[in-house]
Design a protein around this motif. Sequence first.
Motif, mmCIF file in Angstrom:
data_model
loop_
_atom_site.group_PDB
_atom_site.id
_atom_site.type_symbol
_atom_site.label_atom_id
_atom_site.label_comp_id
_atom_site.label_asym_id
_atom_site.label_seq_id
_atom_site.Cartn_x
_atom_site.Cartn_y
_atom_site.Cartn_z
ATOM 1 N N ASN A 119 88.346 54.501 -11.872
ATOM 2 C CA ASN A 119 89.013 54.617 -10.544
ATOM 3 C C ASN A 119 89.782 53.051 -10.311
ATOM 4 O O ASN A 119 90.704 53.006 -9.600
ATOM 5 C CB ASN A 119 89.425 56.076 -9.888
ATOM 6 C CG ASN A 119 89.784 56.969 -10.219
ATOM 7 O OD1 ASN A 119 90.413 57.302 -11.105
ATOM 8 N ND2 ASN A 119 89.694 58.289 -10.031
ATOM 9 N N ALA A 120 88.256 52.964 -9.811
ATOM 10 C CA ALA A 120 88.065 51.601 -8.984
ATOM 11 C C ALA A 120 88.920 50.246 -9.544
ATOM 12 O O ALA A 120 88.866 49.753 -8.652
ATOM 13 C CB ALA A 120 86.607 51.447 -8.621
ATOM 14 N N ASP A 171 85.387 49.690 -4.237
ATOM 15 C CA ASP A 171 86.012 48.645 -3.955
ATOM 16 C C ASP A 171 87.077 47.984 -2.963
ATOM 17 O O ASP A 171 86.953 48.571 -1.954
ATOM 18 C CB ASP A 171 86.726 49.377 -5.390
ATOM 19 C CG ASP A 171 87.569 50.437 -4.930
ATOM 20 O OD1 ASP A 171 88.841 50.074 -3.552
ATOM 21 O OD2 ASP A 171 87.844 51.262 -5.160
ATOM 22 N N ILE A 186 93.609 49.153 -3.719
ATOM 23 C CA ILE A 186 94.956 49.151 -2.205
ATOM 24 C C ILE A 186 94.643 50.722 -0.979
ATOM 25 O O ILE A 186 95.184 50.918 -0.734
ATOM 26 C CB ILE A 186 96.068 50.011 -3.404
ATOM 27 C CG1 ILE A 186 95.375 51.182 -4.323
ATOM 28 C CG2 ILE A 186 96.897 49.288 -4.592
ATOM 29 C CD1 ILE A 186 97.001 51.881 -4.705
ATOM 30 N N GLY A 187 93.708 51.377 -1.909
ATOM 31 C CA GLY A 187 93.112 52.397 -1.058
ATOM 32 C C GLY A 187 94.727 53.431 -0.792
ATOM 33 O O GLY A 187 94.547 53.539 -1.287
ATOM 34 N N ILE A 188 93.443 54.426 0.498
ATOM 35 C CA ILE A 188 94.630 56.049 -0.016
ATOM 36 C C ILE A 188 94.997 55.758 1.341
ATOM 37 O O ILE A 188 93.848 56.189 2.467
ATOM 38 C CB ILE A 188 93.562 56.871 -0.363
ATOM 39 C CG1 ILE A 188 93.011 56.933 -2.572
ATOM 40 C CG2 ILE A 188 94.452 58.061 -0.374
ATOM 41 C CD1 ILE A 188 91.666 57.985 -2.319
ATOM 42 N N VAL A 230 93.353 64.397 -2.808
ATOM 43 C CA VAL A 230 92.806 63.569 -3.950
ATOM 44 C C VAL A 230 91.711 64.745 -5.142
ATOM 45 O O VAL A 230 92.101 64.167 -6.462
ATOM 46 C CB VAL A 230 92.446 62.449 -4.196
ATOM 47 C CG1 VAL A 230 93.465 61.653 -2.982
ATOM 48 C CG2 VAL A 230 91.465 62.077 -3.282
ATOM 49 N N TYR A 233 96.915 65.825 -8.370
ATOM 50 C CA TYR A 233 97.223 65.326 -7.016
ATOM 51 C C TYR A 233 97.140 63.992 -7.363
ATOM 52 O O TYR A 233 96.127 63.472 -7.661
ATOM 53 C CB TYR A 233 96.543 66.002 -6.133
ATOM 54 C CG TYR A 233 97.366 65.402 -5.331
ATOM 55 C CD1 TYR A 233 98.133 65.899 -4.737
ATOM 56 C CD2 TYR A 233 97.510 63.674 -4.303
ATOM 57 C CE1 TYR A 233 99.059 65.274 -3.188
ATOM 58 C CE2 TYR A 233 97.750 63.960 -3.232
ATOM 59 C CZ TYR A 233 99.127 64.583 -2.746
ATOM 60 O OH TYR A 233 99.687 64.057 -1.650
ATOM 61 N N LEU A 288 93.367 64.502 -13.276
ATOM 62 C CA LEU A 288 92.552 65.622 -13.333
ATOM 63 C C LEU A 288 91.100 64.593 -13.310
ATOM 64 O O LEU A 288 90.026 65.202 -12.473
ATOM 65 C CB LEU A 288 92.863 65.911 -14.675
ATOM 66 C CG LEU A 288 93.767 66.789 -15.022
ATOM 67 C CD1 LEU A 288 94.135 67.404 -16.496
ATOM 68 C CD2 LEU A 288 93.545 68.148 -13.754
ATOM 69 N N GLY A 289 91.013 63.722 -12.815
ATOM 70 C CA GLY A 289 89.929 63.122 -13.519
ATOM 71 C C GLY A 289 88.857 63.257 -12.159
ATOM 72 O O GLY A 289 87.741 64.413 -12.139
ATOM 73 N N PHE A 337 83.601 55.944 -3.180
ATOM 74 C CA PHE A 337 83.029 57.435 -3.623
ATOM 75 C C PHE A 337 81.466 57.315 -3.203
ATOM 76 O O PHE A 337 80.816 56.439 -4.182
ATOM 77 C CB PHE A 337 83.705 57.665 -4.891
ATOM 78 C CG PHE A 337 85.338 58.239 -4.614
ATOM 79 C CD1 PHE A 337 85.397 59.439 -4.343
ATOM 80 C CD2 PHE A 337 86.367 56.809 -4.790
ATOM 81 C CE1 PHE A 337 87.453 60.004 -4.494
ATOM 82 C CE2 PHE A 337 87.615 57.331 -5.282
ATOM 83 C CZ PHE A 337 87.917 58.615 -4.907
HETATM 84 P P1 ADP Z 1 94.737 59.392 -11.909
HETATM 85 O O1 ADP Z 1 94.132 60.227 -13.330
HETATM 86 O O2 ADP Z 1 95.049 59.505 -11.509
HETATM 87 O O3 ADP Z 1 93.579 58.258 -11.876
HETATM 88 P P2 ADP Z 1 92.131 60.866 -10.250
HETATM 89 O O4 ADP Z 1 92.490 63.104 -10.335
HETATM 90 O O5 ADP Z 1 91.126 60.075 -10.885
HETATM 91 O O6 ADP Z 1 93.610 60.939 -10.914
HETATM 92 O O7 ADP Z 1 92.606 60.138 -9.132
HETATM 93 C C1 ADP Z 1 93.808 60.653 -7.995
HETATM 94 C C2 ADP Z 1 94.257 60.201 -6.800
HETATM 95 O O8 ADP Z 1 93.238 59.548 -6.043
HETATM 96 C C3 ADP Z 1 94.849 58.648 -8.464
HETATM 97 O O9 ADP Z 1 95.860 59.179 -8.812
HETATM 98 C C4 ADP Z 1 95.100 57.634 -7.027
HETATM 99 O O10 ADP Z 1 96.380 57.714 -6.344
HETATM 100 C C5 ADP Z 1 93.496 58.167 -5.764
HETATM 101 N N1 ADP Z 1 92.400 57.325 -6.469
HETATM 102 C C6 ADP Z 1 91.987 57.827 -6.714
HETATM 103 N N2 ADP Z 1 90.938 56.835 -6.545
HETATM 104 C C7 ADP Z 1 91.069 56.143 -6.124
HETATM 105 C C8 ADP Z 1 90.327 55.073 -5.592
HETATM 106 N N3 ADP Z 1 89.059 54.401 -6.084
HETATM 107 N N4 ADP Z 1 91.044 53.613 -4.990
HETATM 108 C C9 ADP Z 1 92.147 54.328 -4.539
HETATM 109 N N5 ADP Z 1 92.499 55.268 -4.901
HETATM 110 C C10 ADP Z 1 92.496 56.390 -5.651
#
Ligand code: ADP
Length: 259
Positions: free
Chosen positions: A162-163, A190, A193-195, A203, A208, A223-224, A251
């Motif tokens: 994800n990062a 990382d 883009i941030g959340i 999340v 979601y 689902l990650g 995280f």
């Molecule tokens: P995805 O398969 O969409 O990555 P995740 O369950 O892993 O699903 O993450 C859910 C959502 O959280 C992502 O769609 C993204 O919007 C946000 N997200 C997760 N990790 C990060 C990150 N490191 N930086 C920014 N947004 C993140």
Amino acid sequence: FDAHFGPYYGNGWKQRGVIIVLHDITDIKRLENMRSDFVANVSHELKTPITSVKGFSETLLSGEVTDEETRRSFLQIIYDESERIDRLIRDLLHLSRIENKVSPLNIQDVDLVRLIHTITNTMTKAISEKNLEVTLPPSTESVIIEGDPDRLNQILLNLIANAITYTGEGGSIRVSIEITSSNVRVSVSDTGIGIPEEYIPRVFERFYRVDKARSRNSGGTGLGLAIVKHLVESHKGKIELDSVEGEGTTFTVIFPILQ
Ligand code: ADP
């Protein structure tokens, strides 16, 4: 709401009172809603790639496309979308196995530093394509915890992937480990883009995603993090999230040190 009136047996025995039984159905109702939301989400997530597979294969079958390059690009779309369905089903089965605690943890001594290096080594292509600067704990050190190696791998793999996904070209990623008297804290930070603050609490929910299109393009199923959270909790750990929109995300997984 049920009202049971006391029995009246004739022969002089008089009704003496009323018993009122109130069932609290809010929990049942909530579970039902969660289940139907989940089914709606799964159906929706499957419908998108299936529509695409159907549409492109119908066009190919009609024989209208004669140009070889276009045929190949349609076949590539069909292949990619089938992969997406496959990934989604695998993630769903995985989540349901964890939630139903089907397979017990296979607890072993796991070196977190080695695990982090092994995972990052499998991602060198994505890292160099985006020209990311990655900082890891020195490979000469080792931090051993008791845990299930496959599941710990999955936790860290998801967070590091994800990062990489949510960080732009030239950004930085740092994985660090801190040991306190009661726990081991592994952070994945990382400069991506941030959340946005309002989405932070959401999340970890299944499906979601802050930006659906971006997540889908990067192959995400949404689902990650739901899987990560369950896996961390099955290790009696906790996961924390710090993020500033436009600046980056951290995280932190906190594993208790078992006495
Ligand atoms: P995805 O398969 O969409 O990555 P995740 O369950 O892993 O699903 O993450 C859910 C959502 O959280 C992502 O769609 C993204 O919007 C946000 N997200 C997760 N990790 C990060 C990150 N490191 N930086 C920014 N947004 C993140």
